[in-house]
Design a protein around this motif. Structure first.
Motif, PDB file in Angstrom:
ATOM      1  N   GLU A  82      37.161  77.580  39.869  1.00 18.31           N
ATOM      2  CA  GLU A  82      38.108  77.175  38.819  1.00 18.31           C
ATOM      3  C   GLU A  82      37.493  76.018  38.056  1.00 18.31           C
ATOM      4  N   THR A  83      37.531  76.101  36.741  1.00 18.95           N
ATOM      5  CA  THR A  83      36.971  75.075  35.869  1.00 18.95           C
ATOM      6  C   THR A  83      38.027  74.648  34.867  1.00 18.95           C
ATOM      7  N   ILE A  84      38.153  73.338  34.666  1.00 20.52           N
ATOM      8  CA  ILE A  84      39.043  72.805  33.632  1.00 20.52           C
ATOM      9  C   ILE A  84      38.181  71.992  32.677  1.00 20.52           C
ATOM     10  N   GLU A  85      38.058  72.470  31.453  1.00 19.97           N
ATOM     11  CA  GLU A  85      37.211  71.822  30.453  1.00 19.97           C
ATOM     12  C   GLU A  85      37.920  71.856  29.112  1.00 19.97           C
ATOM     13  N   HIS A  86      37.964  70.698  28.431  1.00 20.27           N
ATOM     14  CA  HIS A  86      38.641  70.588  27.143  1.00 20.27           C
ATOM     15  C   HIS A  86      40.086  71.093  27.240  1.00 20.27           C
ATOM     16  N   PRO A 172      22.299  78.878  28.405  1.00 23.10           N
ATOM     17  CA  PRO A 172      23.159  78.708  27.222  1.00 23.10           C
ATOM     18  C   PRO A 172      24.056  77.474  27.282  1.00 23.10           C
ATOM     19  N   TYR A 173      24.343  76.961  28.480  1.00 21.87           N
ATOM     20  CA  TYR A 173      25.287  75.855  28.602  1.00 21.87           C
ATOM     21  C   TYR A 173      24.660  74.543  29.075  1.00 21.87           C
ATOM     22  N   LEU A 174      23.489  74.608  29.666  1.00 17.36           N
ATOM     23  CA  LEU A 174      22.884  73.416  30.258  1.00 17.36           C
ATOM     24  C   LEU A 174      21.367  73.521  30.180  1.00 17.36           C
ATOM     25  N   ALA A 175      20.741  72.373  29.906  1.00 14.83           N
ATOM     26  CA  ALA A 175      19.281  72.314  29.901  1.00 14.83           C
ATOM     27  C   ALA A 175      18.868  70.967  30.463  1.00 14.83           C
ATOM     28  N   GLY A 176      17.623  70.887  30.924  1.00 18.63           N
ATOM     29  CA  GLY A 176      17.162  69.602  31.417  1.00 18.63           C
ATOM     30  C   GLY A 176      16.053  69.732  32.440  1.00 18.63           C
ATOM     31  N   ASN A 177      15.839  68.638  33.148  1.00 15.42           N
ATOM     32  CA  ASN A 177      14.797  68.557  34.169  1.00 15.42           C
ATOM     33  C   ASN A 177      15.438  68.332  35.534  1.00 15.42           C
ATOM     34  N   ILE A 178      14.863  68.975  36.549  1.00 14.10           N
ATOM     35  CA  ILE A 178      15.406  68.856  37.899  1.00 14.10           C
ATOM     36  C   ILE A 178      14.244  68.700  38.877  1.00 14.10           C
ATOM     37  N   TRP A 179      14.455  67.882  39.914  1.00 15.08           N
ATOM     38  CA  TRP A 179      13.401  67.575  40.885  1.00 15.08           C
ATOM     39  C   TRP A 179      13.847  67.958  42.295  1.00 15.08           C
ATOM     40  N   TYR A 180      12.900  68.519  43.084  1.00 20.39           N
ATOM     41  CA  TYR A 180      13.124  68.862  44.486  1.00 20.39           C
ATOM     42  C   TYR A 180      12.039  68.199  45.329  1.00 20.39           C
ATOM     43  N   ASP A 181      12.429  67.743  46.529  1.00 17.08           N
ATOM     44  CA  ASP A 181      11.441  67.110  47.399  1.00 17.08           C
ATOM     45  C   ASP A 181      10.629  68.173  48.146  1.00 17.08           C
ATOM     46  N   GLU A 182       9.798  67.733  49.082  1.00 16.43           N
ATOM     47  CA  GLU A 182       8.908  68.662  49.784  1.00 16.43           C
ATOM     48  C   GLU A 182       9.648  69.605  50.721  1.00 16.43           C
ATOM     49  N   GLU A 183      10.917  69.295  51.016  1.00 15.21           N
ATOM     50  CA  GLU A 183      11.741  70.191  51.827  1.00 15.21           C
ATOM     51  C   GLU A 183      12.611  71.084  50.944  1.00 15.21           C
ATOM     52  N   ASN A 184      12.321  71.103  49.646  1.00 17.17           N
ATOM     53  CA  ASN A 184      13.066  71.892  48.664  1.00 17.17           C
ATOM     54  C   ASN A 184      14.517  71.447  48.520  1.00 17.17           C
ATOM     55  N   LEU A 185      14.773  70.165  48.762  1.00 14.14           N
ATOM     56  CA  LEU A 185      16.098  69.603  48.560  1.00 14.14           C
ATOM     57  C   LEU A 185      16.173  68.977  47.168  1.00 14.14           C
ATOM     58  N   TRP A 186      17.265  69.228  46.475  1.00 12.75           N
ATOM     59  CA  TRP A 186      17.497  68.664  45.147  1.00 12.75           C
ATOM     60  C   TRP A 186      17.670  67.150  45.282  1.00 12.75           C
ATOM     61  N   VAL A 187      16.854  66.380  44.524  1.00 12.65           N
ATOM     62  CA  VAL A 187      16.898  64.923  44.670  1.00 12.65           C
ATOM     63  C   VAL A 187      17.174  64.177  43.373  1.00 12.65           C
ATOM     64  N   GLY A 189      18.171  64.701  38.755  1.00 14.45           N
ATOM     65  CA  GLY A 189      18.360  65.558  37.600  1.00 14.45           C
ATOM     66  C   GLY A 189      18.567  64.749  36.336  1.00 14.45           C
ATOM     67  N   GLU A 190      18.044  65.258  35.224  1.00 16.93           N
ATOM     68  CA  GLU A 190      18.272  64.668  33.899  1.00 16.93           C
ATOM     69  C   GLU A 190      18.565  65.821  32.958  1.00 16.93           C
ATOM     70  N   PHE A 191      19.823  65.922  32.500  1.00 16.98           N
ATOM     71  CA  PHE A 191      20.285  67.110  31.796  1.00 16.98           C
ATOM     72  C   PHE A 191      20.840  66.781  30.415  1.00 16.98           C
ATOM     73  N   GLU A 192      20.886  67.833  29.569  1.00 19.20           N
ATOM     74  CA  GLU A 192      21.547  67.749  28.274  1.00 19.20           C
ATOM     75  C   GLU A 192      22.667  68.773  28.241  1.00 19.20           C
ATOM     76  N   ARG A 193      23.855  68.298  27.890  1.00 20.84           N
ATOM     77  CA  ARG A 193      24.988  69.205  27.768  1.00 20.84           C
ATOM     78  C   ARG A 193      25.895  68.707  26.646  1.00 20.84           C
ATOM     79  N   ASP A 194      26.262  69.602  25.738  1.00 21.38           N
ATOM     80  CA  ASP A 194      27.101  69.244  24.588  1.00 21.38           C
ATOM     81  C   ASP A 194      26.536  68.034  23.853  1.00 21.38           C
ATOM     82  N   ALA A 195      25.219  68.019  23.674  1.00 16.34           N
ATOM     83  CA  ALA A 195      24.501  66.961  22.943  1.00 16.34           C
ATOM     84  C   ALA A 195      24.517  65.618  23.663  1.00 16.34           C
ATOM     85  N   ALA A 196      24.959  65.598  24.918  1.00 14.75           N
ATOM     86  CA  ALA A 196      24.985  64.362  25.696  1.00 14.75           C
ATOM     87  C   ALA A 196      23.877  64.387  26.743  1.00 14.75           C
TER      88      ALA A 196
END
Length: 204
Positions: A82-86, A172-187, A189-196
């Motif tokens: 479930e998502t609530i946006e705008h 289409p909804y999100l873009a950016g850079n994402i980093w994972y450590d050597e264990e493939n864990l998400w550590v 993120g730097e993203f662009e969404r709705d020009a922010a």
């Protein structure tokens, strides 16, 4: 085509919680939290995103999302979100069938591949090996374009230095850079969404 189970090392092997503070213009506007509960063959993954931007005494932006994914033997078997946006509420439901993974949202449904991943599966770099994913917020299928950069040392919460793999991705909804450590864990993120521009800073 034959369904392929997600690689064993891509799914969590123990109960984990990964919580990111979400920063906008250097200020915390909320959190993105992922709970993972694996058993012998089953894995349940809960994603909660709660963001709010204040302007003077008013709420300029508000976004809330919660999803539940269930995995069996390395494959997604159900999705509910479930998502609530705008001010608008969106609901998505999906279930594995003999024909593929059936996804319903806003009155329509599609059949995705049996081995499909969702847009919420950024907890594993395997999602960046896809050309399309199930949109866990709006329903349907969206494309994903990915470029891998050279590994680098980055600083995460607590001033800890980690060796990380960096990827650049676009949907289409999100873009950016994402980093994972050597264990493939998400550590990180730097993203662009709705020009922010928003930054994900790992808390736990």
């Amino acid at each position: 085509r034959f369904a392929r189970a997600l690689a064993e090392n891509a799914l969590p092997r123990r109960d984990t919680v990964r919580r990111f503070s979400v920063l906008y213009e250097g200020k915390r506007i909320g959190a993105h939290t992922i709970w993972q509960y694996p058993t012998t063959e089953e894995v349940r993954i809960t994603t909660v995103i709660d963001l709010q931007v204040k302007a003077l005494f008013f709420t300029a932006f508000s976004f809330k999302h919660r999803s539940e994914e269930n995995w069996h033997a390395g494959q997604l078997v159900s999705l509910k979100s479930e998502t609530i946006e705008h001010g608008k509420t969106l609901q998505v439901a999906g279930v594995a069938t003999d024909q593929g993974f059936r996804v319903a949202g806003e009155g329509d449904f599609i059949i995705a591949a049996r081995d499909a991943l969702t847009s919420n599966d950024l907890w594993t770099p395997a999602v960046l090996q896809q050309v399309s994913v199930i949109d866990a917020q709006h329903g349907g299928i969206i494309g994903i374009s990915v470029r891998k950069f050279d590994d680098q040392e980055i600083e995460i919460s607590g001033g800890r230095q980690v060796h990380a793999k960096r990827y650049r991705f676009i949907t289409p909804y999100l873009a950016g850079n994402i980093w994972y450590d050597e264990e493939n864990l998400w550590v990180h993120g730097e993203f662009e969404r709705d020009a922010a521009q928003i930054v994900y800073q790992l808390d736990t």
